[in-house]
Design an enzyme around this catalytic site. Structure first.
Site, PDB file in Angstrom:
ATOM      1  N   HIS A  33       3.780 -17.157  23.692  1.00  0.00           N
ATOM      2  CA  HIS A  33       4.746 -16.054  23.620  1.00  0.00           C
ATOM      3  C   HIS A  33       6.153 -16.563  23.940  1.00  0.00           C
ATOM      4  O   HIS A  33       6.849 -16.033  24.809  1.00  0.00           O
ATOM      5  CB  HIS A  33       4.363 -14.925  24.573  1.00  0.00           C
ATOM      6  CG  HIS A  33       4.997 -13.603  24.203  1.00  0.00           C
ATOM      7  ND1 HIS A  33       4.442 -12.389  24.519  1.00  0.00           N
ATOM      8  CD2 HIS A  33       6.158 -13.308  23.543  1.00  0.00           C
ATOM      9  CE1 HIS A  33       5.216 -11.404  24.085  1.00  0.00           C
ATOM     10  NE2 HIS A  33       6.265 -11.953  23.487  1.00  0.00           N
TER      11      HIS A  33
ATOM     12  N   ARG B 200       3.548  -8.533  18.308  1.00  0.00           N
ATOM     13  CA  ARG B 200       2.833  -8.320  19.564  1.00  0.00           C
ATOM     14  C   ARG B 200       1.352  -8.520  19.305  1.00  0.00           C
ATOM     15  O   ARG B 200       0.832  -8.182  18.238  1.00  0.00           O
ATOM     16  CB  ARG B 200       3.077  -6.909  20.115  1.00  0.00           C
ATOM     17  CG  ARG B 200       4.465  -6.701  20.717  1.00  0.00           C
ATOM     18  CD  ARG B 200       4.647  -7.474  22.021  1.00  0.00           C
ATOM     19  NE  ARG B 200       5.910  -7.171  22.686  1.00  0.00           N
ATOM     20  CZ  ARG B 200       7.043  -7.818  22.488  1.00  0.00           C
ATOM     21  NH1 ARG B 200       7.074  -8.810  21.573  1.00  0.00           N
ATOM     22  NH2 ARG B 200       8.142  -7.520  23.152  1.00  0.00           N
TER      23      ARG B 200
ATOM     24  N   GLU C  72      -2.462 -11.256  27.131  1.00  0.00           N
ATOM     25  CA  GLU C  72      -1.741 -12.416  27.657  1.00  0.00           C
ATOM     26  C   GLU C  72      -1.755 -12.433  29.187  1.00  0.00           C
ATOM     27  O   GLU C  72      -1.666 -11.387  29.810  1.00  0.00           O
ATOM     28  CB  GLU C  72      -0.292 -12.381  27.144  1.00  0.00           C
ATOM     29  CG  GLU C  72      -0.206 -12.506  25.635  1.00  0.00           C
ATOM     30  CD  GLU C  72       1.205 -12.309  25.096  1.00  0.00           C
ATOM     31  OE1 GLU C  72       2.123 -12.041  25.897  1.00  0.00           O
ATOM     32  OE2 GLU C  72       1.385 -12.389  23.877  1.00  0.00           O
TER      33      GLU C  72
END
Length: 329
Positions: free
Chosen positions: A293, A246, A275
Site C-alpha cells: 500500500h 482499495r 491490511e
C-alpha cells in the site's frame, strides 16, 4: 469564531487520533504551522472517550489518516467539530453521512497523489507482464547459470486495458498506457463525454473485453467486492488485474482462488482486504507482484501533501474557502 478574535488567543486545536505516517518519516513537525496546534490523543494517559470529552468544546477540526477512522461515535463526542481533514484521497475511513448530517465540512488530499499512484499502476502492470520481480529473484538465486534463460513474458503494447474508475488517477493511467500503445476502455459511475475511450456501464462486460483490468475507483458500499468471481471469470485465463484502489473492491478470496487455479494470468496488488495481512498463497506466485500500500509513498508527494493539509487547515480557521473540499456528486 471570527479570524480576528483568534489573534489574541492560543492557536485553534486540531485533533489527531493516531500519528499519521508523516510523523514517522519527517518527525512530529511534519505539518508546520503557527496558526494551528495539534492535539495528540495517543499521548494522553486517559482512555480515548474521556480524552475526547475533555476537549469536546475546544476542538473544531480533526486531521485523520487512513489508520484513524472518524466514526459517528467520535463525532458524537466532539460536538464542536466543523471540519474533518484527511491526509488521503480516499474517504472510506470517514463516516461521510454523519458529517453531512452534522454540517461538518470534509477536505482531502485532492489530486496531490494522482501521478504517483498512476505511475505505480503502470509499474505493477509492466512488472507482471514482463516478470521483472520474478526474474530479479531468478538471477539473485543463481538460477540463470543453472537453469538458463527465464521464461518469456508478455508485451504491453497493443493490450486492451479496462480502467475501473476514470477519475484523476484513472485518467493519468490511461494517458500513460496510451503512450505504450495500449487501447483503453473504462467503467465509471457515469459516462464522461469529454474522453475518447469506450465506456462500459457494466464492469463484467468491461472485463470480458479487456486483457488487463486496472482498479482505480474508491471504496464505497457500491464498489465493495465489485470485482467478484463473475468479473474475474470474464477477464479470463490470459487476463491480468492491477489494484491501486482499495483492497475490498476485489473479493480477495475469489481472486486468490482464480490465481491458484490459473483462471487469470496474473495480478499486481498495492492494496489488500485486511491490511497488513496478505494471503500467504500469493507469496509463492511468480505471476503476482505485491506492494505494501505504498503507491503514494514518495518524498516529493508527501511534502506536497503536508503543505496542502496545512493550507486547508489555515484556510478553514481564517474563514476562507477550503483548497480541496469534498463535495457530494
Amino acid at each position: 469564531m471570527e479570524a480576528h478574535d483568534r489573534e489574541s488567543q492560543e492557536p485553534p486545536q486540531v485533533l489527531l487520533l493516531k500519528p499519521p505516517p508523516d510523523f514517522k518519516l519527517f518527525g512530529e513537525e511534519a505539518f508546520p504551522s503557527e496558526k494551528v496546534q495539534f492535539l495528540k490523543a495517543w499521548k494522553s494517559t486517559l482512555p480515548l472517550d474521556e480524552f475526547l470529552k475533555t476537549h469536546a468544546q475546544s476542538v473544531e477540526a480533526i486531521l485523520s489518516s487512513g489508520g484513524a477512522p472518524v466514526t459517528a461515535e467520535i463525532l458524537r463526542l466532539m460536538p464542536a467539530v466543523r471540519l474533518v481533514m484527511t491526509t488521503s484521497a480516499g474517504l472510506n475511513h470517514i463516516d461521510i453521512a454523519e458529517c453531512r448530517r452534522r454540517g461538518i465540512s470534509i477536505a482531502n488530499a485532492g489530486t496531490v497523489f494522482s501521478e504517483d499512484v498512476a505511475d505505480l499502476a503502470v509499474g505493477l502492470l509492466i512488472d507482471v507482464l514482463r516478470n521483472v520481480s520474478a526474474a530479479d529473484r531468478y538471477v539473485r538465486q543463481g538460477l540463470w547459470t543453472t537453469k538458463g534463460d527465464y521464461p518469456l513474458g508478455s508485451k504491453l503494447g497493443g493490450k486492451q486495458v479496462g480502467i475501473v474508475g476514470l477519475g484523476s488517477i484513472g485518467l493519468l493511467v490511461a494517458e500513460r498506457l496510451v503512450a505504450f500503445g495500449c487501447h483503453i476502455s473504462y467503467n465509471s459511475r457515469s459516462q464522461k463525454p469529454s474522453v475518447p475511450y469506450p465506456f462500459y456501464s457494466n464492469v463484467r462486460e468491461l472485463a470480458a473485453n479487456s486483457d488487463v483490468l486496472i482498479i482505480c475507483c474508491g471504496l464505497t458500499e457500491e464498489t465493495h467486492h465489485m470485482i467478484n468471481k463473475d468479473v474475474l471469470s470474464a477477464l479470463g485465463k490470459e487476463g491480468v488485474i492491477v489494484n491501486i484502489g482499495r483492497g475490498p473492491i476485489i473479493d480477495e478470496q475469489e481472486l486468490v482462488q482464480c490465481l491458484v487455479q490459473g483462471e487469470i494470468k496474473g495480478a499486481g496488488l498495492d492494496v489488500f482486504e485486511n491490511e497488513p495481512d496478505v494471503p500467504k498463497e500469493l507469496f509463492a506466485m511468480n505471476n503476482v507482484v505485491l506492494s505494501p500500500h505504498s503507491a503514494v509513498f514518495t518524498w516529493e508527494t508527501f511534502k506536497d501533501r503536508q503543505k496542502l493539509v496545512v493550507a486547508n487547515l489555515e484556510a478553514f480557521f481564517s474563514n476562507k474557502p477550503l483548497l480541496t473540499p469534498v463535495v457530494d456528486e
